[in-house]
Write an enzyme that holds these catalytic residues in place. Sequence first.
Site, PDB file in Angstrom:
ATOM      1  N   CYS A  23       0.822  -1.203   0.071  1.00 55.54           N
ATOM      2  CA  CYS A  23       0.062  -0.279  -0.129  1.00 55.54           C
ATOM      3  C   CYS A  23       0.968   1.142  -0.050  1.00 55.54           C
ATOM      4  O   CYS A  23       1.866   1.115   0.699  1.00 55.54           O
ATOM      5  CB  CYS A  23      -0.819   0.083   1.016  1.00 55.54           C
ATOM      6  SG  CYS A  23      -2.162  -1.414   1.431  1.00 55.54           S
TER       7      CYS A  23
ATOM      8  N   TYR B 104      -8.306  -8.258   6.484  1.00 57.82           N
ATOM      9  CA  TYR B 104      -9.318  -7.470   5.591  1.00 57.82           C
ATOM     10  C   TYR B 104     -10.463  -8.456   5.580  1.00 57.82           C
ATOM     11  O   TYR B 104     -10.604  -9.367   6.041  1.00 57.82           O
ATOM     12  CB  TYR B 104      -8.680  -6.948   4.357  1.00 57.82           C
ATOM     13  CG  TYR B 104      -7.356  -6.025   4.408  1.00 57.82           C
ATOM     14  CD1 TYR B 104      -7.769  -4.695   5.262  1.00 57.82           C
ATOM     15  CD2 TYR B 104      -6.270  -6.288   4.018  1.00 57.82           C
ATOM     16  CE1 TYR B 104      -6.712  -4.080   5.573  1.00 57.82           C
ATOM     17  CE2 TYR B 104      -5.284  -5.325   4.403  1.00 57.82           C
ATOM     18  CZ  TYR B 104      -5.448  -4.351   5.043  1.00 57.82           C
ATOM     19  OH  TYR B 104      -4.412  -3.236   5.177  1.00 57.82           O
TER      20      TYR B 104
ATOM     21  N   ARG C 144       9.965  -4.870   1.010  1.00 54.31           N
ATOM     22  CA  ARG C 144      10.858  -3.789   1.526  1.00 54.31           C
ATOM     23  C   ARG C 144      11.923  -3.745   0.509  1.00 54.31           C
ATOM     24  O   ARG C 144      12.580  -2.478   0.587  1.00 54.31           O
ATOM     25  CB  ARG C 144      11.217  -3.870   2.795  1.00 54.31           C
ATOM     26  CG  ARG C 144      10.003  -3.414   3.818  1.00 54.31           C
ATOM     27  CD  ARG C 144      10.164  -3.953   5.316  1.00 54.31           C
ATOM     28  NE  ARG C 144       9.144  -3.536   6.236  1.00 54.31           N
ATOM     29  CZ  ARG C 144       8.203  -4.416   6.713  1.00 54.31           C
ATOM     30  NH1 ARG C 144       8.179  -5.818   5.699  1.00 54.31           N
ATOM     31  NH2 ARG C 144       7.327  -4.178   7.135  1.00 54.31           N
TER      32      ARG C 144
END
Length: 369
Positions: free
Chosen positions: A25, A186, A335
């Site tokens: 995100c 979610y 990352r």
Amino acid sequence: MSQLFTPLTLRGTTLPNRVWMSPMCMYSAASSGASAGCPTDFHLQHLASRAAGGAGLVMVESTGVLPVGRISPWDLGLWNDAQADAFAPIVDLCHRLGAMVGIQLNHAGRKAGTWQPWAGVGTLPAQQGGWVPVAPSALAFDEQHATPRAMTAADIVSVIEGFRSAARRALEAGFDTVEIHGAHGYLLHQFCSPLTNRRADDWGGSFEGRVRLPLAVVDAVRDEVGPDVPVLYRVSATDWFAESGIEEDSWTLEQTRSFAGLLEEHGVDLIDVSTGGVSPRSRPTTVGPGYQVRFAEGIREVVGIPVSTVGIIVDADQAEGVLVEGRADAVMVARELLRDPYAPARWQAHLDGGPSRFPVQYRRALPFR
């Protein structure tokens, strides 16, 4: 050649390698007006850079299938044609740079309508663009998040059709794969976990009831994209309650293993394995390089379709070892690709002597040191 840089074919799509950009995100989409949910120039450079850097699959971040399904107002969306049109040139550029492109479709459920993480915590007030979220049951994520409205049967149908329509628009925009986000607390994960699903109707209760909506979404997406397009499904393999010694009914690896078999039966082509996110009361018991690989391995043991893994995968030897040892079939890198868009090219130079794909304009940088 290393296993990491061998192709992987899913249905009618051959991915050039097994180093994939994990959906992350960015909270950087247009947030209001006619362009709400549309990607911006930020997404163009963000995604194209990773395509040029050698990722075999560039996965677009969590993209809301309905306006109220966005994690935040600054999330991408795919509930209208303007959004599909805005994605199309980005997908085309990534293709021209040699990558395949996927999109992760999501409904955030009770974790929807929040601040950008660097601007605040919890649910955004309505006067600043937030909304009342919906969920399987009226249980808030924590004190900073609003109590959601328990979904009606009509809400559930709307979610299924939202995923279906978003999958159609994804194909119209040129995406090669579609991933259904069923992880990280979610909506679809909320239905699966007994921590968040307290329903007494056909959409809750037993394991079969709790996985009914996720499987209905898979069926709708599979039907919409047809027989040749790969459908991926991201799972949270555990809520981390059992591993933390919390004696409370939760979603566990054993339930995920059973669910994975059903996903395979319903036409999913790859299971993308992550963990956690449904409750703030439990965290991973250990965090370090490859800490989630064991869960992918546990799921790969019980299915006949490929499995990908994620979780602090930071160098070529580590990633290659996961594949050589048969613990997963592909790695999702997050990352490390934020730190260095060209990490896949560097990894291939290390393993195979040179990158198979690297912009000609940059070749004076070779060999990598």
